[in-house]
Design an enzyme around this catalytic site. Sequence first.
Site, PDB file in Angstrom:
ATOM      1  CG  HIS A  85      -2.017  -1.016   1.115  1.00  0.00           C
ATOM      2  ND1 HIS A  85      -3.056  -1.084   2.018  1.00  0.00           N
ATOM      3  CD2 HIS A  85      -2.255  -2.004   0.206  1.00  0.00           C
ATOM      4  CE1 HIS A  85      -3.875  -2.061   1.681  1.00  0.00           C
ATOM      5  NE2 HIS A  85      -3.410  -2.630   0.597  1.00  0.00           N
ATOM      6  CG  ASN A 111     -28.746   3.408 -23.841  1.00  0.00           C
ATOM      7  OD1 ASN A 111     -27.858   2.626 -23.518  1.00  0.00           O
ATOM      8  ND2 ASN A 111     -28.644   4.214 -24.883  1.00  0.00           N
ATOM      9  CD  GLU A 124      -1.679   3.852   3.762  1.00  0.00           C
ATOM     10  OE1 GLU A 124      -2.789   3.874   4.318  1.00  0.00           O
ATOM     11  OE2 GLU A 124      -1.443   3.209   2.706  1.00  0.00           O
ATOM     12  CD  GLU A 160     -19.132   1.800 -26.450  1.00  0.00           C
ATOM     13  OE1 GLU A 160     -19.365   1.753 -27.683  1.00  0.00           O
ATOM     14  OE2 GLU A 160     -17.996   1.856 -25.971  1.00  0.00           O
ATOM     15  CB  ALA A 208     -22.895   9.127 -30.877  1.00  0.00           C
ATOM     16  N   GLY A 231     -28.346   0.002 -27.274  1.00  0.00           N
ATOM     17  CA  GLY A 231     -29.464   0.664 -27.933  1.00  0.00           C
ATOM     18  C   GLY A 231     -30.374   1.356 -26.940  1.00  0.00           C
ATOM     19  CB  SER A 286     -25.858   4.187 -35.038  1.00  0.00           C
ATOM     20  OG  SER A 286     -25.008   3.074 -34.794  1.00  0.00           O
ATOM     21  CG  ASP A 334     -23.988  -1.924 -34.658  1.00  0.00           C
ATOM     22  OD1 ASP A 334     -24.818  -1.802 -35.568  1.00  0.00           O
ATOM     23  OD2 ASP A 334     -24.034  -1.287 -33.588  1.00  0.00           O
TER      24      ASP A 334
END
Length: 367
Positions: free
Chosen positions: A52, A303, A54, A297, A156, A299, A170, A203
């Site tokens: 860590h 979402n 510290e 990511e 987008a 449709g 798209s 896609d």
Amino acid sequence: MSASAYLHKAFLLAGKADPKKIRPNPFVGALVVSKDGQVLGEGYHEKAGEAHAEVIAINNALANGADLSTCSLYVTLEPCSHTGKTPPCTDLIIQHRISRVVIGSMDPNPLVSGANILKEKGISVEVLVLPEIVEMNETFNINQILKRPKYILKSAITLNGKIADSTGNSKWLSGSESREYVHRHLRTAADAILTSAKTVIKDNASMNIRIPGQDAEELNVIIFDRNLELLKKENHQLSIFYKRNKSVIYLITDKAETTEALPNVDIINIPINDGRFDLEILHKELILRNICQVLIEAGGSLNATMMEAKAVDEIFTFICPRILMDKAAINQFNSSQIQTMDNAVKLQLLDSMTIGEDILLRHKVVH
């Protein structure tokens, strides 16, 4: 220098870590400072399971001949007080009789009570919370408090909020600069991308990380695929099935029986309640697999599902200079839910910028 200035310096140290190497741990930076203000030791947490911040800072100071009993320790996060893959940092602080500890943020993990333990041992403890430190560890805090990954939704859209035309096309709505931003910043920071089988098939999406001038990099992908369409032979040639050495394709289904799985494919069985996957169970399954931050990511339907479940923490929206005047075009959030202005989802604008011809808006979802 002031206490906040030393903590900010420790914050900058902490930010040197690669988030994927330290997860599920937080970013932590630490400084050992002499009574006359000299930094005698510094360190940051570099890899999960290793020393860590510290520990590194204290060992660094000892190597420089420091008398730790006269020094202050500045650390961005409350020192751990439980044994995990490494011993408690509080033990080391007490062992070396460090007289003063200044903490930049408290640990939400209920197993951690480092500040109280140090106080009980007579060590002066100051808590000086810096907003930039809290923000840096937002993923860790969400993981600890909400017991789920941090979800970031990226879309987008046209000026009138459409993500695709009525056929689902798209490409390419956003500009090349925006697409590079997504790969360089959003995908690179994520442990996995969340999407649907429909999106992957339509896609032929690879869902990896592609940055100009660099080799493509693997990335885990979580796919809602109730009927396991991606395991059908006609889909085995899709780009999503590129050769993977360290990443996994997680297929989400409620089917108890499955066809023969493919290499690097992990089928996660999640029950369906009221026609939807039980996201609370999915959250736990992902945390168990050390998936701490997820980029959505998908449709409009997925979402909307994630938004309605209050499972989205940030939204990155790329507004592109186009208008689709077709009522059948796909909305960013495609929901049949009836919602009045009084119960509209509230957002807080965190940032805005112009990228090429697009405008990027980054919002925090106010839950």
